[in-house]
Design an enzyme around this catalytic site. Sequence first.
Site, mmCIF file in Angstrom:
data_model
loop_
_atom_site.group_PDB
_atom_site.id
_atom_site.type_symbol
_atom_site.label_atom_id
_atom_site.label_comp_id
_atom_site.label_asym_id
_atom_site.label_seq_id
_atom_site.Cartn_x
_atom_site.Cartn_y
_atom_site.Cartn_z
ATOM 1 N N ARG A 168 -30.528 26.445 0.936
ATOM 2 C CA ARG A 168 -30.131 26.981 -0.360
ATOM 3 C C ARG A 168 -28.762 27.641 -0.187
ATOM 4 O O ARG A 168 -28.320 27.873 0.937
ATOM 5 C CB ARG A 168 -31.161 28.009 -0.834
ATOM 6 C CG ARG A 168 -32.532 27.424 -1.098
ATOM 7 C CD ARG A 168 -33.597 28.520 -1.164
ATOM 8 N NE ARG A 168 -33.248 29.509 -2.183
ATOM 9 C CZ ARG A 168 -33.537 30.813 -2.083
ATOM 10 N NH1 ARG A 168 -34.148 31.288 -1.015
ATOM 11 N NH2 ARG A 168 -33.202 31.643 -3.041
ATOM 12 N N SER A 224 -27.855 30.735 -1.324
ATOM 13 C CA SER A 224 -27.814 32.200 -1.387
ATOM 14 C C SER A 224 -27.319 32.769 -0.056
ATOM 15 O O SER A 224 -27.385 32.109 0.988
ATOM 16 C CB SER A 224 -29.215 32.762 -1.693
ATOM 17 O OG SER A 224 -30.048 32.648 -0.551
ATOM 18 N N LYS A 283 -42.377 33.564 4.494
ATOM 19 C CA LYS A 283 -43.242 34.010 3.394
ATOM 20 C C LYS A 283 -43.087 33.133 2.151
ATOM 21 O O LYS A 283 -43.927 33.160 1.259
ATOM 22 C CB LYS A 283 -42.986 35.483 3.060
ATOM 23 C CG LYS A 283 -41.648 35.822 2.465
ATOM 24 C CD LYS A 283 -41.506 37.340 2.294
ATOM 25 C CE LYS A 283 -40.144 37.725 1.753
ATOM 26 N NZ LYS A 283 -39.924 37.357 0.370
ATOM 27 N N ASP A 284 -42.003 32.324 2.091
ATOM 28 C CA ASP A 284 -41.799 31.420 0.956
ATOM 29 C C ASP A 284 -42.403 30.037 1.175
ATOM 30 O O ASP A 284 -42.306 29.171 0.306
ATOM 31 C CB ASP A 284 -40.302 31.252 0.679
ATOM 32 C CG ASP A 284 -39.661 32.515 0.129
ATOM 33 O OD1 ASP A 284 -40.383 33.314 -0.496
ATOM 34 O OD2 ASP A 284 -38.446 32.709 0.337
ATOM 35 N N THR A 290 -39.532 45.326 -8.926
ATOM 36 C CA THR A 290 -40.058 44.291 -8.027
ATOM 37 C C THR A 290 -40.721 43.221 -8.881
ATOM 38 O O THR A 290 -41.311 43.532 -9.915
ATOM 39 C CB THR A 290 -41.070 44.828 -7.006
ATOM 40 O OG1 THR A 290 -41.552 43.720 -6.219
ATOM 41 C CG2 THR A 290 -42.270 45.505 -7.663
ATOM 42 N N LEU A 325 -46.174 40.522 -7.233
ATOM 43 C CA LEU A 325 -47.461 41.078 -7.664
ATOM 44 C C LEU A 325 -48.107 41.875 -6.542
ATOM 45 O O LEU A 325 -48.812 42.858 -6.785
ATOM 46 C CB LEU A 325 -48.395 39.951 -8.115
ATOM 47 C CG LEU A 325 -47.966 39.153 -9.354
ATOM 48 C CD1 LEU A 325 -48.942 38.019 -9.614
ATOM 49 C CD2 LEU A 325 -47.845 40.045 -10.577
ATOM 50 N N ARG A 326 -47.887 41.454 -5.299
ATOM 51 C CA ARG A 326 -48.449 42.156 -4.139
ATOM 52 C C ARG A 326 -47.882 43.574 -4.036
ATOM 53 O O ARG A 326 -48.624 44.549 -3.853
ATOM 54 C CB ARG A 326 -48.111 41.366 -2.860
ATOM 55 C CG ARG A 326 -48.459 42.076 -1.562
ATOM 56 C CD ARG A 326 -47.915 41.321 -0.363
ATOM 57 N NE ARG A 326 -46.461 41.212 -0.373
ATOM 58 C CZ ARG A 326 -45.633 42.170 0.051
ATOM 59 N NH1 ARG A 326 -46.107 43.309 0.500
ATOM 60 N NH2 ARG A 326 -44.326 41.995 0.009
ATOM 61 N N ARG A 327 -46.567 43.695 -4.169
ATOM 62 C CA ARG A 327 -45.946 45.030 -4.089
ATOM 63 C C ARG A 327 -46.363 45.884 -5.278
ATOM 64 O O ARG A 327 -46.665 47.065 -5.128
ATOM 65 C CB ARG A 327 -44.420 44.893 -4.038
ATOM 66 C CG ARG A 327 -43.917 44.303 -2.732
ATOM 67 C CD ARG A 327 -42.427 44.004 -2.796
ATOM 68 N NE ARG A 327 -41.953 43.457 -1.524
ATOM 69 C CZ ARG A 327 -40.912 42.644 -1.397
ATOM 70 N NH1 ARG A 327 -40.231 42.277 -2.473
ATOM 71 N NH2 ARG A 327 -40.538 42.209 -0.217
ATOM 72 N N ARG A 359 -35.378 40.051 -10.448
ATOM 73 C CA ARG A 359 -35.104 38.755 -9.832
ATOM 74 C C ARG A 359 -33.649 38.693 -9.415
ATOM 75 O O ARG A 359 -32.859 39.562 -9.718
ATOM 76 C CB ARG A 359 -35.407 37.616 -10.829
ATOM 77 C CG ARG A 359 -36.872 37.355 -11.110
ATOM 78 C CD ARG A 359 -37.629 36.682 -9.978
ATOM 79 N NE ARG A 359 -36.912 35.556 -9.395
ATOM 80 C CZ ARG A 359 -36.902 34.321 -9.882
ATOM 81 N NH1 ARG A 359 -37.567 34.042 -10.984
ATOM 82 N NH2 ARG A 359 -36.252 33.353 -9.275
ATOM 83 N N ARG A 407 -29.786 42.259 -6.861
ATOM 84 C CA ARG A 407 -30.827 43.280 -7.049
ATOM 85 C C ARG A 407 -30.288 44.672 -6.731
ATOM 86 O O ARG A 407 -30.567 45.639 -7.439
ATOM 87 C CB ARG A 407 -32.041 42.959 -6.167
ATOM 88 C CG ARG A 407 -32.700 41.635 -6.520
ATOM 89 C CD ARG A 407 -33.926 41.367 -5.665
ATOM 90 N NE ARG A 407 -34.394 39.994 -5.833
ATOM 91 C CZ ARG A 407 -35.616 39.587 -5.561
ATOM 92 N NH1 ARG A 407 -36.501 40.446 -5.090
ATOM 93 N NH2 ARG A 407 -35.976 38.341 -5.728
ATOM 94 N N CYS A 441 -49.593 31.485 -4.943
ATOM 95 C CA CYS A 441 -48.553 32.497 -5.103
ATOM 96 C C CYS A 441 -48.737 33.299 -6.372
ATOM 97 O O CYS A 441 -48.002 34.223 -6.634
ATOM 98 C CB CYS A 441 -47.215 31.791 -5.143
ATOM 99 S SG CYS A 441 -47.078 30.608 -3.822
#
Length: 311
Positions: free
Chosen positions: A8, A10, A78-79, A122, A125-127, A144, A150, A236
């Site tokens: 990617r 980024s 983690k992705d 954030t 959902l986990r955080r 996002r 961010r 996810c």
Amino acid sequence: MRLIIATRGSKLALWQSNHIKSLLEDMGHEVELQIFKTKGDKILDTPLALIGGKGLFTKELEDAMLRGEAHLAVHSLKDVPTQLPQGLMLGAITKREVVNDAFLSEKYESIEDLPPNAVVGTTSLRRRMQLLHYRPDLQIKDLRGNVDTRIKKLKNGEFDAIILAYAGLKRLGFLESVRFVKPIDENLMIPAMGQAALGIECVPEVLEVVETLNDKKSQIETEIEREFVDTLQGGCQVPIGVRAQLLDNGDIITKAVIGMPDGSELLKDKIIGNVENYSDLGKELAQSMIENGAQEILKRAEEIAFAEHKR
């Protein structure tokens, strides 16, 4: 050997790909990067969980490898979904950075110091689940964009604090860019599966080259975490935290958390095993939590997350 890495565009993705590129070049290989834009890079106004989750950052890169346009791709592990497309494999897991999530703020030193009703950014959902369980008074707003985007939003005053992965901040040299940056205790916020490790996905033809970059400790820890999520069938779209830690004495402590996005309900569990027989630890922990109602909670969590977004 001449190798092409699909990446990617980024800053973090390029850092990761260039890091692996330099390691491979040190081994005598000729390496070039090929940049692709993924769906996750294009859709910036919707929580990832609601538009297909983690595969959004890997699919275009995987397609490029399957078309023969690239040999490997370097992902934040983690992705990476627990099931890979046929014809591709996870050739190596790199040594993990600090695994924790990080608290960032220009005004407050820690989560504890945030005033009532403070706005925290954030999209995870986990955080969100773990933050609201600890501090139900907080207002959680979606965040996002790339890491620098961010941080800019934080500095512009849109948030009192934001939560990011500590590893990404360190890799990009952003630890000094915000007044207060603090790793969050794992007992308060269990990380995502594979957090802080890089996963190198590749075509079978280059496996022999790629696997020389594998870190055995990270591989063992993340295998357990990925097996846990896979057994729970927790895609996810649901809040799941899991962290396996291999200790110097060979013991492995694995702890996990699932629950409702608003933090109202939390199910935590842990299992202790040994490196000699670690292969089913993730599955055993998942089964234990399933017996305590994990899948029913996750189903409700998913329904609530989607309903909230549609409002």
